[in-house]
Scaffold this motif. Structure first.
Motif, PDB file in Angstrom:
ATOM      1  N   GLN A   9      -9.226  -3.211   5.189  1.00 31.41           N
ATOM      2  CA  GLN A   9      -9.464  -4.257   4.192  1.00 31.41           C
ATOM      3  C   GLN A   9      -8.204  -4.539   3.387  1.00 31.41           C
ATOM      4  OE1 GLN A   9     -12.750  -2.483   2.101  1.00 31.41           O
ATOM      5  NE2 GLN A   9     -14.297  -3.269   3.520  1.00 31.41           N
ATOM      6  N   ARG A  10      -7.472  -3.501   3.023  1.00 26.11           N
ATOM      7  CA  ARG A  10      -6.261  -3.694   2.229  1.00 26.11           C
ATOM      8  C   ARG A  10      -5.165  -4.396   3.025  1.00 26.11           C
ATOM      9  NH1 ARG A  10      -4.789   1.552  -1.283  1.00 26.11           N
ATOM     10  NH2 ARG A  10      -3.458  -0.021  -2.295  1.00 26.11           N
TER      11      ARG A  10
ATOM     12  N   THR B 289     -18.000   1.092  14.092  1.00 25.28           N
ATOM     13  CA  THR B 289     -17.997   2.319  13.295  1.00 25.28           C
ATOM     14  C   THR B 289     -18.202   3.557  14.146  1.00 25.28           C
ATOM     15  OG1 THR B 289     -18.789   1.130  11.343  1.00 25.28           O
ATOM     16  CG2 THR B 289     -19.114   3.508  11.362  1.00 25.28           C
TER      17      THR B 289
ATOM     18  N   ARG C  75     -11.765   2.172   6.982  1.00 27.51           N
ATOM     19  CA  ARG C  75     -12.359   0.866   6.641  1.00 27.51           C
ATOM     20  C   ARG C  75     -11.612   0.222   5.461  1.00 27.51           C
ATOM     21  NH1 ARG C  75     -17.228   2.284   6.606  1.00 27.51           N
ATOM     22  NH2 ARG C  75     -17.853   1.297   8.553  1.00 27.51           N
ATOM     23  N   LYS C  76     -11.362   1.026   4.435  1.00 31.80           N
ATOM     24  CA  LYS C  76     -10.677   0.494   3.256  1.00 31.80           C
ATOM     25  C   LYS C  76      -9.240   0.093   3.574  1.00 31.80           C
ATOM     26  CE  LYS C  76     -13.487   3.035  -0.111  1.00 31.80           C
ATOM     27  NZ  LYS C  76     -13.523   4.138  -1.115  1.00 31.80           N
ATOM     28  N   LEU C  77      -8.585   0.863   4.433  1.00 33.99           N
ATOM     29  CA  LEU C  77      -7.212   0.523   4.791  1.00 33.99           C
ATOM     30  C   LEU C  77      -7.173  -0.798   5.551  1.00 33.99           C
ATOM     31  CD1 LEU C  77      -4.335   1.624   4.526  1.00 33.99           C
ATOM     32  CD2 LEU C  77      -4.619   2.674   6.788  1.00 33.99           C
TER      33      LEU C  77
ATOM     34  N   GLN D 192     -14.447   6.028   6.157  1.00 31.26           N
ATOM     35  CA  GLN D 192     -14.407   5.154   4.979  1.00 31.26           C
ATOM     36  C   GLN D 192     -12.975   4.796   4.604  1.00 31.26           C
ATOM     37  OE1 GLN D 192     -17.173   3.741   3.778  1.00 31.26           O
ATOM     38  NE2 GLN D 192     -18.126   4.876   5.451  1.00 31.26           N
ATOM     39  N   GLN D 193     -12.062   5.761   4.736  1.00 32.54           N
ATOM     40  CA  GLN D 193     -10.649   5.496   4.438  1.00 32.54           C
ATOM     41  C   GLN D 193     -10.083   4.475   5.419  1.00 32.54           C
ATOM     42  OE1 GLN D 193      -9.101   9.504   4.610  1.00 32.54           O
ATOM     43  NE2 GLN D 193      -9.265   9.786   2.386  1.00 32.54           N
TER      44      GLN D 193
ATOM     45  N   ILE E  74       0.849  -1.185   0.000  1.00 30.35           N
ATOM     46  CA  ILE E  74       0.000   0.000   0.000  1.00 30.35           C
ATOM     47  C   ILE E  74       0.890   1.242   0.000  1.00 30.35           C
ATOM     48  CG2 ILE E  74      -1.816   1.244   1.224  1.00 30.35           C
ATOM     49  CD1 ILE E  74      -2.396  -1.504   2.643  1.00 30.35           C
TER      50      ILE E  74
END
Length: 207
Positions: free
Chosen positions: A161-162, A87, A157-159, A154-155, A34
């Motif tokens: 996941q990555r 959350t 959450r995505k991090l 949201q960022q 990443i």
């Protein structure tokens, strides 16, 4: 054993060794890596949740570790919203950060949930808690509901996941590696792995 089965087992063993060589003892690679956007710094991120007792227990040791970091290592806390229940705590963190009062709220929330056993799992309860700490209700509510906080959640959450997280606390090193107490076996070993991976990444920095 037939020659064909012997050949199959040999190929399987070579393949296993090749894959195993990509993993370290106590850490996993992040694939694909990443980008951190920082060519002159090593980024270390700790994923946590306020309701996690292991995160609470780890915090003093993590604070002590971060105090010794050199200037070319940057540490960030990420309130990982790995599921809907988490959350609201991510929103709390980023609302506090947006108002510049994170230092005033971060440790008190941990203490309230784990020392005083308070059930702070809803938006209303968390806003009320912030008000108890002297924060203006309207200002905190507005920050909570802001687009900027929504984007940060949201960022995060995505991090998560990555990094392919399956729990917290977990630590990411420069977008390339992740470790945790469960991966390392102990938190003492986790910090040793963190030191080794940070040093490895420091050697790659541009002057």
């Amino acid at each position: 054993m037939t020659w064909s089965r012997r050949l199959f087992l040999t190929i399987a063993l070579i393949a296993f060794q090749s894959v195993s060589a990509e993993w370290g003892e106590g850490w996993d690679p992040v694939d694909p890596p990443i980008p951190t956007g920082k060519a002159d710094k090593v980024e270390v991120v700790e994923f946590f949740w306020y309701g996690c007792p292991h995160c609470f227990d780890l915090e003093p040791a993590m604070e002590k570790w971060t105090e010794k970091l050199p200037a070319n290592v940057e540490f960030r806390l990420i309130p990982a919203p790995l599921n809907p229940r988490w959350t609201v705590h991510s929103q709390f963190f980023y609302a506090a950060e947006a108002l510049g009062v994170l230092d005033q709220l971060h440790k008190p929330l941990f203490d309230a949930m784990h020392k005083k056993r308070r059930k702070l799992y809803t938006k209303q309860a968390l806003i009320d808690f912030a008000v108890e700490q002297g924060i203006d209700r309207k200002a905190f509510t507005d920050a909570w509901n802001s687009f900027g906080v929504h984007v940060k959640v949201q960022q995060a959450r995505k991090l998560g996941q990555r990094f392919a997280l399956d729990g917290v606390p977990a630590v990411g090193i420069n977008g390339k590696y992740k470790t945790s107490g469960s991966l390392a076996g102990t938190y003492t070993k986790m910090f040793k792995i963190m030191d080794e991976l940070v040093a490895k990444e420091q050697a790659t920095l541009k002057p």
